[in-house]
Each structure stands twice: as structure tokens, then as C-alpha cells.
Design an enzyme around this catalytic site. Structure first.
Site, mmCIF file in Angstrom:
data_model
loop_
_atom_site.group_PDB
_atom_site.id
_atom_site.type_symbol
_atom_site.label_atom_id
_atom_site.label_comp_id
_atom_site.label_asym_id
_atom_site.label_seq_id
_atom_site.Cartn_x
_atom_site.Cartn_y
_atom_site.Cartn_z
ATOM 1 N N ALA A 66 0.871 -1.176 0.000
ATOM 2 C CA ALA A 66 0.000 0.000 0.000
ATOM 3 C C ALA A 66 0.906 1.224 0.000
ATOM 4 C CB ALA A 66 -0.881 -0.018 1.239
ATOM 5 N N GLY A 111 0.649 -5.120 0.719
ATOM 6 C CA GLY A 111 -0.513 -5.261 -0.169
ATOM 7 C C GLY A 111 -0.172 -5.978 -1.467
ATOM 8 N N GLU A 114 -0.299 -9.531 -0.627
ATOM 9 C CA GLU A 114 -1.725 -9.845 -0.413
ATOM 10 C C GLU A 114 -2.495 -9.924 -1.738
ATOM 11 O OE1 GLU A 114 -1.707 -6.622 2.438
ATOM 12 O OE2 GLU A 114 -2.664 -7.923 3.927
ATOM 13 N N GLU A 134 4.687 -5.150 7.334
ATOM 14 C CA GLU A 134 3.889 -4.139 8.042
ATOM 15 C C GLU A 134 4.398 -3.843 9.451
ATOM 16 O OE1 GLU A 134 2.647 -6.544 6.170
ATOM 17 O OE2 GLU A 134 1.141 -5.689 4.830
#
Ligand code: COA
Length: 260
Positions: A66, A111, A114, A134
């Protein structure tokens, strides 16, 4: 919608989505997530697309996570919305009734990892690196990493990745079953498209029923799953492709599927 951060093209019934912010290592900002949602929704209704490939632009990254410059501004309320939106988009990928293959060409972090996890099949280049970093930012995965990683590898491997934030090489990702195959960089997209075309050459009704049945293992007990399989098996036997596939075998010829 005119896309700024993704490219989309259709080649031989394969819809190719390229996340296209190479100067930011294809980090997923809000606009990119919106565009991804839009293209996935459009693919749902596009009869020319049988299989979807997702990859990243440039030499270095699939998706490096992200966008941290946007993450940095989140508060409790906006963070919940941020995570829920990403989860909605990635769930739309996971539940798409067409196979989605991630061609992981470089960093797949946060992300990005993911996004690969939400895809149905993962091919990687030798240069790919996987990680859920993260915790280095003082947060936890928010686009499904805490849930899908453990289901795809196992709880201990997933915890090792999530609790350390360490990156895994493509070779190590292959060893733990995080990716299906690893290729030299220059072969990754051609080999991914070859797989997509092989899947596209089958009767697409059978492909969709098979995908539905296998993905049901995420939510069903074995006995529920077997009963679901029997229902889908019955339905697929009502298709023209079933008649054509079985007749072609008996007549010793190649099937000519019409995908209905
Ligand atoms: N969000 C926003 N920008 C990002 C980004 C992200 N997740 N990942 C990389 N970028 C940007 C960098 O800020 C840099 O931008 P700039 O040139 O304007 O300064 C550009 O992409 C290139 O990245 P850079 O860090 O210079 O490349 P590198 O080769 O030195 O390092 C990484 C590559 C992937 C190791 C490093 O970029 C990184 O750690 N990224 C963050 C990964 C992450 O924590 N992801 C999870 C987010 S939840």
C-alpha cells in the site's frame, strides 16, 4: 473509467492487468485500488476474457505494498475504511468466476503479497521477493494477509513472515508453496500467458464450475464441499461443452467447445 495507474489489455482471451506506477514500485494508492476494482468489475461481464493475469510494470516490482504516504495519514475511522475497501477489492478478485494468475515480477510486499495471495495461481520470476513488512511500520497486514497467508502456507510459516517482516526469495516461496512456479525474469510473462491460454482452450463452463468447487474449500467442511461438488457436477453435465467434450473423445477428435 480512464485508468491512470493501471494498464489493461486483452490478448487471446486473457485480460492482462498491469499495475503501472513503476516510479513508486507500483505501490497501491487509493486511486489504484479504485481502478483495480473497476477493471475487475468490468472483467466479470466481459465474455471475451476467460482468464486474468495480474502483473507489475517495470523491472523491479510487482507491487511494493500500500502507498505508505497515504497510510501515514490514517486515523482509526479512515483505517477501517481503508482495510475494508482493500478487502472488498481483493475478495472480488478471489471470488471472480474466471481464473486469476499473479505474475510476480519483483517485490511483492505488504498489499503486493496480499494481491498475489488473493489470486488463484502465483507464478514468480527468480527476482521476486515476498514479504509482509507491516510490523516495520507499526501496523499489521490489512488486505487479507493475516488470513490468506496461513491458509495458503501454514500458520507457523505465515507467523514467521508476519512477525519478522522479513522478505522471502522466490526460491524459498516455492519451497513453502507460496508460489506455483519460478521462472527466469524474461520467461515469466510468456510462461504465464502460456498457462492462461492452456486454460482458455478448455470448455469455459467446466473451468468456472471447477474454480467455484475448489474455492469452496475456503468456507466449507468436507461433507458440505462434497455435496456442493455433486450439485456442480450435475449442473455441468447440462452444458453443451459436456456433450461436445465427451463426444469428441469417443469420436477420437479434438473438442470444439462453445463455452455454453
Ligand atoms: N509506498 C509508497 N512509496 C513507495 C513504496 C510504498 N509501499 N515502496 C516504494 N516506494 C517508493 C519510494 O518511496 C521511492 O520513491 P521516491 O523515488 O519518490 O523516493 C520509490 O518507490 C523507489 O523505492 P526505493 O525505496 O528508493 O527503492 P529501493 O530499491 O531502495 O527499495 C524496497 C525497495 C521495496 C525495499 C523499499 O522501497 C521498501 O521497503 N518499500 C516499502 C515496502 C513496504 O513496507 N510495503 C508495505 C507497505 S504496507
Amino acid at each position: 473509467m480512464n485508468y491512470k495507474n493501471i494498464l489493461f489489455e486483452i490478448k487471446n482471451n486473457t485480460g492482462i492487468i498491469t499495475i503501472n506506477r513503476p516510479d513508486k514500485l507500483n505501490a497501491l494508492n487509493g486511486q489504484t485500488i479504485d481502478e483495480l476494482e473497476d477493471v475487475i468489475n468490468s472483467i466479470k461481464d466481459n465474455n471475451d476474457v476467460f482468464v486474468v493475469v495480474i502483473t507489475g510494470s517495470g523491472e523491479k516490482a510487482f507491487v511494493a505494498g500500500a502507498d505508505i504516504s497515504e497510510l501515514n495519514k490514517l486515523d482509526v475511522i479512515s483505517a477501517k475504511e481503508f482495510s475494508e475497501k482493500g478487502n472488498r477489492v481483493f475478495r472480488a478478485i478471489e471470488t471472480l468466476d474466471k481464473p486469476v494468475i499473479a505474475a510476480v515480477n519483483g517485490f511483492a510486499l505488504g498489499g503486493g503479497c496480499e494481491l498475489a495471495l488473493a489470486s488463484h495461481i502465483r507464478f514468480a520470476s527468480e527476482k521476486a521477493k515476498f514479504g509482509q513488512p507491516e510490523v516495520n511500520l507499526g501496523i499489521i497486514p490489512g488486505y487479507g494477509g493475516t488470513q490468506r497467508l496461513a491458509r495458503i502456507v501454514n500458520s507457523a510459516r505465515s507467523l514467521e513472515m508476519i512477525l519478522t517482516g522479513d522478505m522471502l526469495s522466490a526460491e524459498d516461496a516455492l519451497k513453502i508453496g507460496l508460489v506455483n512456479k519460478v521462472y527466469p525474469s524474461s520467461d515469466l510473462l510468456p510462461e504465464t500467458l502460456k498457462l492462461a491460454e492452456k486454460i482458455s482452450s478448455k470448455g469455459q463452463q467446466a473451468i468456472r464450475f471447477a474454480l467455484k468447487a475448489v474455492k469452496a474449500t475456503d468456507n466449507m467442511s468436507l461433507s458440505e464441499g462434497l455435496s456442493y461438488e455433486a450439485s456442480l457436477f450435475a449442473l455441468v453435465c447440462g452444458t453443451d461443452d459436456f456433450k461436445e467434450g465427451t463426444s469428441a473423445f469417443l469420436e477420437k477428435r479434438k473438442p470444439n467447445f462453445k463455452h455454453r
